[in-house]
Design an enzyme around this catalytic site. Structure first.
Site, PDB file in Angstrom:
ATOM      1  N   HIS A   1       0.863  -1.190   0.000  1.00 31.89           N
ATOM      2  CA  HIS A   1       0.000   0.000   0.000  1.00 31.89           C
ATOM      3  C   HIS A   1       0.897   1.237   0.000  1.00 31.89           C
ATOM      4  O   HIS A   1       1.663   1.463   0.953  1.00 31.89           O
ATOM      5  CB  HIS A   1      -0.838   0.058   1.285  1.00 31.89           C
TER       6      HIS A   1
ATOM      7  N   GLU B   1      -1.350   6.512  -1.171  1.00 36.36           N
ATOM      8  CA  GLU B   1      -2.752   6.747  -0.795  1.00 36.36           C
ATOM      9  C   GLU B   1      -2.738   7.780   0.340  1.00 36.36           C
ATOM     10  O   GLU B   1      -3.035   8.944   0.128  1.00 36.36           O
ATOM     11  CB  GLU B   1      -3.420   5.447  -0.342  1.00 36.36           C
TER      12      GLU B   1
ATOM     13  N   ASP C   1     -11.232  -2.662  -2.886  1.00 44.97           N
ATOM     14  CA  ASP C   1     -10.718  -2.328  -1.556  1.00 44.97           C
ATOM     15  C   ASP C   1     -11.652  -2.872  -0.468  1.00 44.97           C
ATOM     16  O   ASP C   1     -11.508  -4.010  -0.080  1.00 44.97           O
ATOM     17  CB  ASP C   1     -10.489  -0.820  -1.405  1.00 44.97           C
TER      18      ASP C   1
END
Ligand SMILES: [Zn+2]
Length: 316
Positions: free
Chosen positions: A188, A191, A276
């Site tokens: 990840h 973001e 997600d």
């Protein structure tokens, strides 16, 4: 041709109806009293990340025994199948499910057993990516050891949780060890933090970037001039696991029209479309596909097929 979803959290994708049923079965009080379970879990208008994350306390509480995990995994794969998906990558922080009555081997077995049932019924192939929680160094280290011990039963490793202040390089040793054990890494990045975080994920061996949408901040969209990281990501065709609705709900972009997915596609980045957290974002692959179409993206089938060629499931 296969069509893939690369970024979906198992604990973010329970069916609302199932959550209610399991709460009643297990006498899980916080959910029993709630009338409209679907709107309870829908965090699209949450004003803080805490409010958004609170929903996961309840889903993970229901993922604490074998049968529930097996059912939740089966239903996730089934829902993806009904949206036309044939390769489903699911991710989960497995230590949430470990307790006195459930060992880590059973957690992984239960999830894979649910996936297998869906495969037998529909042909959809599913695989599990293990997540370490990056705000907890011990957790990341423990989950990485689990990933190595169970590497035949999982398809990859990721770090989830708050990105800002928790750069991938904090776990450089962990990522190195995972790479040496041949474990696929997706991280990840881009973001909750910006381009530097994406670069850091790449430097630490990420084959794909979870979200990665803030690569747009390394591009001058008027002159189309790319910065160093953006140039690398585009030239190497590093897959970006884009989750449009999730980005709106965590307030990264005010509305769908401000989301940069179309710009990234036009600039020939390797973009995939993902869900997600389906429960908290009240979404599905069908909805995400429709949203992408509304943003002027026409070649959806090609995008889903392209995603399939980057799936970690291809290695198994
Ligand atoms: Zn995610």
């Amino acid at each position: 041709m296969n069509k893939a979803v690369l970024h979906d959290h198992l604990d973010g994708g329970l069916r609302a109806k199932t959550a209610k049923e399991l709460a009643i079965k297990d006498s899980y009080k916080p959910l029993i009293e709630i009338e409209d379970i679907e709107s309870f879990f829908n965090r699209e208008s949450s004003t803080s990340l805490e409010e958004y994350l609170e929903a996961f306390v309840h889903t993970t509480a229901l993922m604490s025994n074998y049968d529930n995990l097996e059912r939740i995994a089966f239903e996730a794969a089934e829902d993806m199948h009904f949206c036309g998906i044939t390769l489903y990558e699911s991710r989960y922080a497995p230590l949430y499910s470990v307790n006195d009555n459930l060992q880590i081997k059973d957690v992984i077995h239960a999830i894979n057993s649910g996936f297998k049932q869906a495969e037998n019924l529909y042909g959809i192939k599913s695989g599990l990516i293990l997540c370490g929680m990056r705000n907890d160094k011990e957790n990341v280290s423990q989950v990485s050891e689990i990933a190595i011990d169970f590497k035949e039963q999982i398809i990859g490793f990721d770090i989830a949780g708050p990105e800002y202040n928790f750069l991938p390089s904090l776990f450089a040793d962990v990522f190195n060890k995972l790479k040496n054990n041949g474990i696929n890494l997706t991280i990840h990045a881009g973001e909750g933090d910006g381009v530097n975080s994406i670069q850091d994920a790449l430097d630490n061996g990420a084959k794909r970037i979870g979200h990665g949408v803030r690569i747009i901040e390394d591009i001058d969209t008027t002159s189309k001039k790319l910065g160093k990281t953006a140039e690398y990501v585009r030239n190497k065709q590093v897959p970006l696991e884009i989750c449009i609705t999730s980005n709106i709900h965590t307030n990264m972009y005010e509305e769908y029209n401000n989301h940069p997915i179309k710009d990234l596609i036009d600039l020939e980045f390797n973009v995939s479309i993902n869900t997600d957290n389906r429960l908290m974002s009240n979404t599905s692959m069908k909805k995400e596909i429709d949203i992408a179409k509304n943003l002027g993206i026409n070649n959806i089938d090609r995008i889903l097929e392209n995603s399939a060629s980057y799936s970690f499931l291809n290695d198994f």
